[in-house]
Scaffold this motif. Structure first.
Motif, PDB file in Angstrom:
ATOM      1  N   GLU A 144      36.089  32.608  18.912  1.00 56.14           N
ATOM      2  CA  GLU A 144      35.247  31.471  18.563  1.00 56.14           C
ATOM      3  C   GLU A 144      35.719  30.856  17.255  1.00 56.14           C
ATOM      4  O   GLU A 144      36.145  31.551  16.336  1.00 56.14           O
ATOM      5  CB  GLU A 144      33.775  31.888  18.434  1.00 56.14           C
ATOM      6  N   HIS A 145      35.624  29.507  17.202  1.00 56.36           N
ATOM      7  CA  HIS A 145      35.955  28.756  15.997  1.00 56.36           C
ATOM      8  C   HIS A 145      37.315  29.137  15.418  1.00 56.36           C
ATOM      9  O   HIS A 145      37.461  29.411  14.232  1.00 56.36           O
ATOM     10  CB  HIS A 145      34.872  28.963  14.929  1.00 56.36           C
ATOM     11  N   ARG A 146      38.318  29.197  16.282  1.00 59.36           N
ATOM     12  CA  ARG A 146      39.689  29.491  15.868  1.00 59.36           C
ATOM     13  C   ARG A 146      39.834  30.880  15.245  1.00 59.36           C
ATOM     14  O   ARG A 146      40.754  31.140  14.483  1.00 59.36           O
ATOM     15  CB  ARG A 146      40.199  28.443  14.882  1.00 59.36           C
ATOM     16  N   ARG A 147      38.899  31.758  15.543  1.00 60.22           N
ATOM     17  CA  ARG A 147      38.973  33.130  15.056  1.00 60.22           C
ATOM     18  C   ARG A 147      38.815  34.072  16.232  1.00 60.22           C
ATOM     19  O   ARG A 147      38.114  33.776  17.192  1.00 60.22           O
ATOM     20  CB  ARG A 147      37.899  33.412  13.994  1.00 60.22           C
ATOM     21  N   THR A 150      38.739  40.783  12.199  1.00 56.22           N
ATOM     22  CA  THR A 150      38.689  39.373  12.584  1.00 56.22           C
ATOM     23  C   THR A 150      39.919  38.672  12.019  1.00 56.22           C
ATOM     24  O   THR A 150      40.255  38.836  10.840  1.00 56.22           O
ATOM     25  CB  THR A 150      37.402  38.717  12.055  1.00 56.22           C
ATOM     26  N   ALA A 152      42.547  34.951  12.058  1.00 57.53           N
ATOM     27  CA  ALA A 152      42.728  33.537  12.430  1.00 57.53           C
ATOM     28  C   ALA A 152      43.563  33.496  13.707  1.00 57.53           C
ATOM     29  O   ALA A 152      44.639  34.077  13.774  1.00 57.53           O
ATOM     30  CB  ALA A 152      43.427  32.777  11.306  1.00 57.53           C
TER      31      ALA A 152
END
Length: 960
Positions: free
Chosen positions: A31-34, A47, A49
């Motif tokens: 989610e959200h480029r992570r 977590t 990128a």
């Protein structure tokens, strides 16, 4: 053109390129480029990128081995990829084939990639290969070092400190009171315990509570001595973190937090946040401020009790465990184990039984032959400690060998100390048992007072201690105080020697600074509770400066706790405190282990005033200026009311003063004898085990003389492109180079560092980094090598008369691998030792007859066409050699598992049996400690059963 970002999907299996020890990871969320990945083998969640991750897709090739979640060994036959997920066709050991989705692969899998890198011609230089092997060896040595966690501290190796640190840190969830006398290094002991626990992975979240004046000192000491970075939580930082109604718990923003206890007790919402943050370890300094009695307790005590109740490991520190009497001491033990210390009277009764044990231990230590009666008492104590009933003892008597108290002396002493007393909960070393302290030299000055008797009289206040202070203070009349002229004369006489002056109040400190400057032009640094903490630290540093600093530092009472000014040798007690433990705290700022000079204690007192009465009581009654007096606190509480009355009386009868002093002296002699014979003697013996401490000192000495860390780091710096040059006094100046392999080298700031590998130089020059095997830079460098692909595949071309032209040798480096949660510390039984095999073209393993380290030659990394041609021409031979190495590794893996399991069971079974036997006699052994050890043993048995040798690197040696 940059490579496209990898496509992640929940459920996929990925591996960490930089941390392969995490095992096989599973994508939990995107989610959200992570992307969030769970590594089940170690229980860690990371977590990243999504467009810049150190992850690579876990895809097994045909012929590779794996294990499914049921523990079944399988071989990959083929695979199919659909919608981003892989399904493998695998074959079990019976030849049966089946489909296995990637989600069913054992998460402890780590793919061996060196052979693929070698096959593809992705070569590293021979330098990187050798550095990788060195890193593997270094990592294994660190994992099994008996002094692990103690090696990297910037300390002088002192036996009692090392013993306590190792003893406490090796326990499951240690809960102890560190109560060494002033100057013996409680803070160092706590730091060593903390460092060892962190490196072993036994704790992660740590909260340290200290009095506000000591915040910055703890912060600096943790970083300077132990390379531990803590977040300082003061009012400014907490206010910023608490902004907004939906702000998260501020204590969850950091793993390691240093905070003032006063800050928490003054803010209920902040205290509640600390209680809900979840900690692995709580450390509370100056624990004698936590007030408790059978009838009431202070808010600070209640808060620490609430935190201690929900925190597995707890360390309390105090140099004055009985400052508030036996009840207060019991209250602090109650924080550690409320079940064990639930009844105050039972605690007092139990202590009465320690005297005969201490007497026997003393006779054994003195090598005095035991009488028949003493021998029988010793037998009974050991039998009782084993938890036997009378019937069991009688039944076993015919089979039992008689004790030889002389030949088995040390073993018997260890058993008695283990099984009796509070030694597992309380550690208190005394100056009487520890060498290395300086002499004390008293310099009293009886001064004629110009203050009238009426001026020296004060009204009795609500708190009798306040009345006592007022009776001996004349702050408002300092200009007429003969102590001021005496002080000016002394400073001029002693110049340029450093002088520390401690007085009761900040008002006196400020008056003295003004008077010294106006009357004599003497500049003084000041240190008092009205100053911000940063200003206090600057004042202490200004005083410590040998060239530009002031001659004198004026301290209020807060200078008596926690601070270390042992570079000074003159102490002025401008007034005397009411409490003898506070007096010892003052003297202890200079009188510390490691002090090199005699301590000169200067005591000016006004004739025929309360000053003189108090001085005589300390000097003639307690003998408090010549040495630490452990009986002094008890005498003070015995004589407190009489002493207070005499100090408040402007014209006490001479006979009353003499009677007080005579009684104090008699009490001291009697209590000294009682303390030597009873509880404290036993505690002293259990707190300092010279044999164990000496062994740890030797381990540190061996480490200090081992050049391998310096060899590894300097070699890595050169290969990486880090610049270094000789600095002052044999130091090294290390700074980033202009053409480094990567933008940054781990733990190396842009401005560079001045470092040393010498403990002696590190202790003399605190501005130099002390580089050891445990320094963050070294550990990060080891992870840089072992956690990446650097040095995993290499080819060299050499000549050797023992081998024909075109002959090949394959060096296969295997690492013992055991994916497990860090808290299990499985590496102590199965260290990641590098096993280097040398396979020839006939399939023979020849490492026993050929010195691998002597094999060198021309690296073919820069001659890729030649290297690729060699690999292509010899591909089948190389594959066969790798297969033979794998077979040998599989055989050795079985033996390695058995050896590690046997070592683990031998050690933990023995310790478990010991604790179970101790628990039957010594209630200080908590049931939770036994349960945790049993659970650890079972978890390790399962984990070690799944260990193996993993191929880590390959080097092809071709002969010309």
């Amino acid at each position: 053109m940059p490579e496209p970002a990898p496509a992640f999907a929940v459920g996929q299996r990925w591996l960490s390129e930089t941390q392969p020890e995490l095992g096989l990871g599973m994508v939990e969320a995107v989610e959200h480029r992570r992307v969030t990945v769970l590594f089940p083998a170690t229980g860690e969640r990371r977590t990243y990128a999504a467009d810049n991750t150190p992850l690579w897709r876990a895809q097994l090739a045909t012929g590779e081995l794996l294990r499914d979640l049921d523990g079944q060994d399988l071989t990959v036959v083929d695979h199919l990829e659909h919608n981003g997920f892989i399904t493998y066709l695998v074959r079990d050991t019976t030849g049966h084939e089946q489909l296995l989705p990637e989600t069913r692969i054992d998460p402890r899998l780590r793919l061996s990639r060196p052979q693929q890198r070698l096959r593809a011609g992705r070569l590293d230089s021979d330098t990187w290969f050798r550095l990788r092997v060195q890193a593997l060896d270094q990592t294994a040595q660190l994992a099994t070092a008996p002094a692990r966690g103690l090696l990297g501290a910037r300390i002088s190796p002192i036996p009692h400190q090392l013993h306590i640190a190792a003893e406490v840190a090796d326990r499951h969830h240690p809960r102890v009171l560190l109560a060494d006398e002033v100057g013996l290094g409680k803070t160092i002991e706590a730091g060593l315990i903390l460092h060892r626990l962190l490196l072993a992975g036994r704790v992660r979240r740590v909260l340290i509570l200290v009095p506000e004046p000591l915040l910055h000192q703890w912060l600096v000491e943790l970083l300077r001595r132990f390379n531990l970075r803590f977040a300082l939580f003061d009012r400014t930082r907490v206010s910023a973190l608490k902004q907004g109604a939906d702000a998260p718990n501020p204590f969850e923003s950091e793993q390691h937090i240093l905070c003032s206890l006063d800050l928490l007790t003054s803010d209920p919402s902040l205290a509640d946040a600390a209680l809900h943050a979840g900690w692995d370890l709580l450390i509370c300094d100056e624990a004698h401020h936590l007030e408790w009695s059978p009838k009431a307790s202070s808010p600070a005590y209640d808060l620490v009790a609430a935190l201690a109740a929900i925190t597995p490991a707890v360390l309390l520190l105090t140099a004055t465990p009985e400052q508030l009497g036996r009840a207060g001491h019991f209250g602090r033990l109650r924080l550690l184990d409320p079940e064990r210390f639930g009844d105050y009277q039972a605690f007092l009764d139990e202590e009465q039984g320690y005297a005969p044990v201490a007497e026997l231990v003393s006779r054994l230590l003195d090598e005095t032959p035991l009488t028949t009666e003493e021998q029988a008492r010793l037998e009974a104590l050991l039998d009782d400690a084993d938890g036997m009933t009378d019937a069991e003892t009688a039944e076993s008597a015919p089979r039992r060998q008689p004790l030889d108290a002389q030949s088995d002396r040390q073993a018997i002493i260890e058993q008695l100390l283990d099984r009796h007393g509070t030694g597992r909960v309380l550690f208190r070393n005394t100056r009487a048992a520890i060498s290395g302290f300086p002499e004390r030299e008293l310099h009293p000055a009886r001064l004629e007072s110009s203050v009238s008797e009426s001026d020296d009289t004060t009204e009795t206040e609500a708190d009798p201690l306040d009345a006592l202070w007022s009776a001996i203070e004349n702050v408002d009349r300092l200009d007429n105080d003969p102590r001021l002229d005496w002080l000016i004369t002394q400073l001029r006489t002693l110049a340029p020697a450093k002088v520390l002056l401690i007085t009761a109040t900040a008002e006196t400190v400020l008056d003295l600074r003004r008077a010294l400057l106006e009357r004599a032009g003497i500049q003084a640094a000041v240190f008092h509770e009205g100053m911000p903490i940063v200003e206090r630290d600057r004042a202490a540093a200004f005083f410590a400066d040998p060239e530009e600093g002031t001659q004198i530092l004026l301290c209020s009472e807060i200078g008596s706790e926690g601070r270390n000014f042992q570079f000074a040798h003159h102490l002025v007690l401008f007034d005397l405190p009411a409490d003898p433990e506070l007096l010892e705290q003052r003297i202890g700022r200079l009188d510390r282990i490691g002090q090199t000079e005699t301590i000169r204690i200067h005591v000016p007192y006004r004739a025929d005033t309360a000053d003189e009465t108090l001085f005589r009581w300390y000097h003639e009654g307690l003998d408090a200026f010549s040495a630490h007096q452990p009986a002094a606190p008890a005498i003070f509480w015995e004589q407190r009311e009489t002493l207070q009355a005499l100090l408040a009386d402007p014209t006490p009868e001479a006979g009353e003063v003499e009677a007080l002093i005579t009684e104090a002296k008699a009490l001291r002699l009697r209590l000294d004898a009682e303390l030597a014979a009873g509880r404290d003697r036993l505690l002293e013996l259990s707190s300092h085990r010279p044999v164990r401490g000496a062994a740890l000192v030797e381990a540190l000495a061996a480490e200090d003389h081992d050049p391998t860390t310096e060899t590894f780091l300097t070699g890595l710096w050169d290969a990486f492109g880090v610049e270094r040059e000789l600095g002052p006094g044999g130091s090294l100046v290390v700074r980033p180079g202009a053409h480094m392999l990567q933008e940054r080298f781990p733990e190396l700031p842009d401005e560079g560092i001045t470092a040393t590998f010498s403990r002696k130089h590190a202790l003399a020059h605190e501005d130099r980094r002390f580089l050891t095997r445990e320094h963050p830079m070294t550990r990060a460098a080891l992870e840089l090598m072992t956690g990446s692909h650097m040095g995993t595949s290499a080819i060299i071309l050499t000549q050797d008369p023992r081998f024909a032209s075109s002959a090949l040798l394959l060096e296969a480096v295997y690492v013992a691998e055991c994916p497990a949660p860090p808290i299990l510390n499985a590496q102590r039984f199965l260290p990641p030792t590098a096993r280097r095999m040398l396979i020839d073209e006939e399939g023979k393993e020849r490492s026993a007859e050929i010195d691998i380290n002597a094999l060198g030659g021309k690296c073919l990394r820069s001659r890729r066409p030649l290297a690729r041609a060699l690999i292509k021409a010899k591909s089948k031979v190389i594959e066969a050699m790798v297969a033979l190495a794998e077979q040998e590794a599989a055989r050795e893996s079985r033996a390695l598992r058995e050896q590690a399991g046997r070592l683990m069971r031998d050690q933990l079974d023995q310790e478990l049996a010991r604790l179970q036997a101790l628990a039957r006699r010594n209630p200080a052994v908590r049931p939770a400690e036994i349960e945790a050890l049993a659970a650890e043993r079972d978890a390790l048995a399962e984990t070690l059963a799944n260990s193996r040798l993993r191929l880590d690197a390959l080097r092809l040696i071709a002969f010309a």
